[in-house]
Design a protein around this motif. Structure first.
Motif, PDB file in Angstrom:
ATOM      1  N   GLU A 267      76.885   0.593  42.420  1.00 53.09           N
ATOM      2  CA  GLU A 267      77.960   0.636  43.416  1.00 53.09           C
ATOM      3  C   GLU A 267      77.386   0.627  44.823  1.00 53.09           C
ATOM      4  N   GLU A 268      76.322   1.418  45.034  1.00 47.51           N
ATOM      5  CA  GLU A 268      75.672   1.474  46.345  1.00 47.51           C
ATOM      6  C   GLU A 268      75.105   0.103  46.704  1.00 47.51           C
ATOM      7  N   ASP A 269      74.417  -0.524  45.774  1.00 40.70           N
ATOM      8  CA  ASP A 269      73.847  -1.852  45.992  1.00 40.70           C
ATOM      9  C   ASP A 269      74.938  -2.830  46.408  1.00 40.70           C
ATOM     10  N   ALA A 270      76.027  -2.862  45.670  1.00 40.53           N
ATOM     11  CA  ALA A 270      77.128  -3.787  45.956  1.00 40.53           C
ATOM     12  C   ALA A 270      77.767  -3.498  47.312  1.00 40.53           C
ATOM     13  N   ALA A 271      77.924  -2.230  47.648  1.00 40.12           N
ATOM     14  CA  ALA A 271      78.535  -1.858  48.929  1.00 40.12           C
ATOM     15  C   ALA A 271      77.660  -2.278  50.103  1.00 40.12           C
ATOM     16  N   VAL A 272      76.363  -2.110  49.983  1.00 41.90           N
ATOM     17  CA  VAL A 272      75.449  -2.497  51.063  1.00 41.90           C
ATOM     18  C   VAL A 272      75.408  -4.015  51.191  1.00 41.90           C
ATOM     19  N   ARG A 273      75.423  -4.714  50.081  1.00 40.66           N
ATOM     20  CA  ARG A 273      75.476  -6.179  50.127  1.00 40.66           C
ATOM     21  C   ARG A 273      76.769  -6.655  50.800  1.00 40.66           C
ATOM     22  N   ARG A 274      77.891  -6.005  50.487  1.00 43.43           N
ATOM     23  CA  ARG A 274      79.166  -6.369  51.122  1.00 43.43           C
ATOM     24  C   ARG A 274      79.106  -6.125  52.634  1.00 43.43           C
ATOM     25  N   LEU A 275      78.516  -5.002  53.032  1.00 42.18           N
ATOM     26  CA  LEU A 275      78.373  -4.692  54.450  1.00 42.18           C
ATOM     27  C   LEU A 275      77.574  -5.790  55.156  1.00 42.18           C
ATOM     28  N   TYR A 276      76.467  -6.182  54.548  1.00 38.24           N
ATOM     29  CA  TYR A 276      75.634  -7.237  55.125  1.00 38.24           C
ATOM     30  C   TYR A 276      76.407  -8.551  55.218  1.00 38.24           C
ATOM     31  N   GLU A 277      77.125  -8.896  54.162  1.00 37.95           N
ATOM     32  CA  GLU A 277      77.930 -10.117  54.176  1.00 37.95           C
ATOM     33  C   GLU A 277      78.994 -10.049  55.267  1.00 37.95           C
ATOM     34  N   GLU A 278      79.622  -8.887  55.440  1.00 38.91           N
ATOM     35  CA  GLU A 278      80.611  -8.721  56.508  1.00 38.91           C
ATOM     36  C   GLU A 278      79.973  -8.922  57.875  1.00 38.91           C
ATOM     37  N   LEU A 279      78.761  -8.395  58.046  1.00 42.91           N
ATOM     38  CA  LEU A 279      78.057  -8.509  59.322  1.00 42.91           C
ATOM     39  C   LEU A 279      77.785  -9.972  59.660  1.00 42.91           C
ATOM     40  N   LEU A 280      77.199 -10.707  58.713  1.00 41.14           N
ATOM     41  CA  LEU A 280      76.878 -12.103  58.991  1.00 41.14           C
ATOM     42  C   LEU A 280      78.139 -12.964  59.079  1.00 41.14           C
ATOM     43  N   SER A 281      79.163 -12.613  58.345  1.00 40.29           N
ATOM     44  CA  SER A 281      80.437 -13.336  58.450  1.00 40.29           C
ATOM     45  C   SER A 281      81.072 -13.117  59.826  1.00 40.29           C
ATOM     46  N   ALA A 282      80.971 -11.900  60.358  1.00 41.97           N
ATOM     47  CA  ALA A 282      81.484 -11.633  61.703  1.00 41.97           C
ATOM     48  C   ALA A 282      80.717 -12.466  62.729  1.00 41.97           C
ATOM     49  N   TRP A 283      79.396 -12.589  62.552  1.00 40.56           N
ATOM     50  CA  TRP A 283      78.609 -13.466  63.426  1.00 40.56           C
ATOM     51  C   TRP A 283      79.110 -14.910  63.297  1.00 40.56           C
ATOM     52  N   ASN A 284      79.217 -15.386  62.060  1.00 42.27           N
ATOM     53  CA  ASN A 284      79.638 -16.775  61.843  1.00 42.27           C
ATOM     54  C   ASN A 284      81.022 -17.043  62.428  1.00 42.27           C
TER      55      ASN A 284
ATOM     56  N   ALA B 157      72.727   8.409  50.309  1.00 43.05           N
ATOM     57  CA  ALA B 157      73.620   7.687  51.214  1.00 43.05           C
ATOM     58  C   ALA B 157      72.880   6.905  52.296  1.00 43.05           C
ATOM     59  N   VAL B 158      71.653   6.462  51.984  1.00 41.22           N
ATOM     60  CA  VAL B 158      70.866   5.631  52.900  1.00 41.22           C
ATOM     61  C   VAL B 158      70.209   4.531  52.072  1.00 41.22           C
ATOM     62  N   ALA B 159      70.274   3.291  52.562  1.00 46.45           N
ATOM     63  CA  ALA B 159      69.684   2.183  51.822  1.00 46.45           C
ATOM     64  C   ALA B 159      69.101   1.149  52.782  1.00 46.45           C
ATOM     65  N   LEU B 160      68.100   0.451  52.281  1.00 46.69           N
ATOM     66  CA  LEU B 160      67.465  -0.644  52.998  1.00 46.69           C
ATOM     67  C   LEU B 160      67.841  -1.949  52.313  1.00 46.69           C
ATOM     68  N   LEU B 161      68.266  -2.923  53.093  1.00 48.02           N
ATOM     69  CA  LEU B 161      68.502  -4.271  52.590  1.00 48.02           C
ATOM     70  C   LEU B 161      67.535  -5.197  53.318  1.00 48.02           C
ATOM     71  N   ARG B 162      66.871  -6.058  52.555  1.00 47.88           N
ATOM     72  CA  ARG B 162      66.001  -7.084  53.127  1.00 47.88           C
ATOM     73  C   ARG B 162      66.533  -8.440  52.707  1.00 47.88           C
ATOM     74  N   ALA B 163      66.526  -9.393  53.640  1.00 45.99           N
ATOM     75  CA  ALA B 163      67.071 -10.721  53.344  1.00 45.99           C
ATOM     76  C   ALA B 163      66.310 -11.794  54.112  1.00 45.99           C
ATOM     77  N   ARG B 164      66.452 -13.010  53.615  1.00 45.72           N
ATOM     78  CA  ARG B 164      65.983 -14.182  54.338  1.00 45.72           C
ATOM     79  C   ARG B 164      67.209 -14.970  54.758  1.00 45.72           C
ATOM     80  N   VAL B 165      67.154 -15.533  55.953  1.00 47.39           N
ATOM     81  CA  VAL B 165      68.291 -16.289  56.468  1.00 47.39           C
ATOM     82  C   VAL B 165      67.836 -17.618  57.049  1.00 47.39           C
ATOM     83  N   GLY B 166      68.792 -18.517  57.099  1.00 46.13           N
ATOM     84  CA  GLY B 166      68.655 -19.765  57.823  1.00 46.13           C
ATOM     85  C   GLY B 166      69.878 -19.900  58.709  1.00 46.13           C
ATOM     86  N   MET B 167      69.820 -20.829  59.644  1.00 48.98           N
ATOM     87  CA  MET B 167      70.954 -21.031  60.534  1.00 48.98           C
ATOM     88  C   MET B 167      71.282 -22.519  60.605  1.00 48.98           C
TER      89      MET B 167
END
Length: 153
Positions: free
Chosen positions: A3-20, A79-89
């Motif tokens: 659940e924590e993994d999925a929630a952090v992934r959703r947060l990250y997706e929301e962040l990049l979607s807000a940028w997009n 209640a603390v997690a690190l997410l690492r990702a690779r991105v392109g633009m």
């Protein structure tokens, strides 16, 4: 854990979607009050200044859109997690990633009152000095991520 993994992934997706979506207010709303951001150009911005920092960028510059692939989500404590990702633009009006804009991102998320928020976001150019094979693999991975993302819509 899942659940924590999925929630952090959703947060990250929301962040990049807000940028997009070029939505400075929504982007800034995903951060804790004491958060920090380190941008692609090395800019360091505190949460209180984030919306004001991004609004003119979105207003005055056509920003590229993110494609991404999460590499890992790792719990760092309660209640603390690190997410690492690779991105392109993908630049505006283009249909392919710009390899010069490839980056690696780290996000530290904390759960406050049941809601996950960004407390640190760090965006670093992925230049892979002298290792063109890694740069090429990063770009290929982002092209695959573009195809996967387009098939979800």
């Amino acid at each position: 854990m899942a659940e924590e993994d999925a929630a952090v992934r959703r947060l990250y997706e929301e962040l990049l979607s807000a940028w997009n979506d070029r939505d400075a207010r929504r982007y800034a709303s995903l951060f804790t009050d004491d958060a920090s951001l380190v941008g692609f150009d090395g800019s360091q911005v505190n949460a209180a200044e984030l919306e004001g920092h991004l609004a003119p960028i979105f207003t005055d510059h056509p920003t590229a859109s993110y494609v991404w692939r999460v590499q890992e989500v790792r719990p760092l404590g309660h209640a603390v997690a690190l997410l690492r990702a690779r991105v392109g633009m993908v630049p505006p009006g283009q249909t392919d990633v710009n390899p010069a804009m490839n980056a690696v991102q780290s996000l530290v998320a904390v759960q406050q009152n049941g809601t996950w928020r960004v407390t640190l976001f760090h965006n670093t150019p992925a230049q892979y000095h002298g290792r063109s094979d890694l740069a090429d693999q990063h770009t290929a991975d982002m092209r695959d991520a573009m195809v996967e993302a387009s098939s979800r819509f």
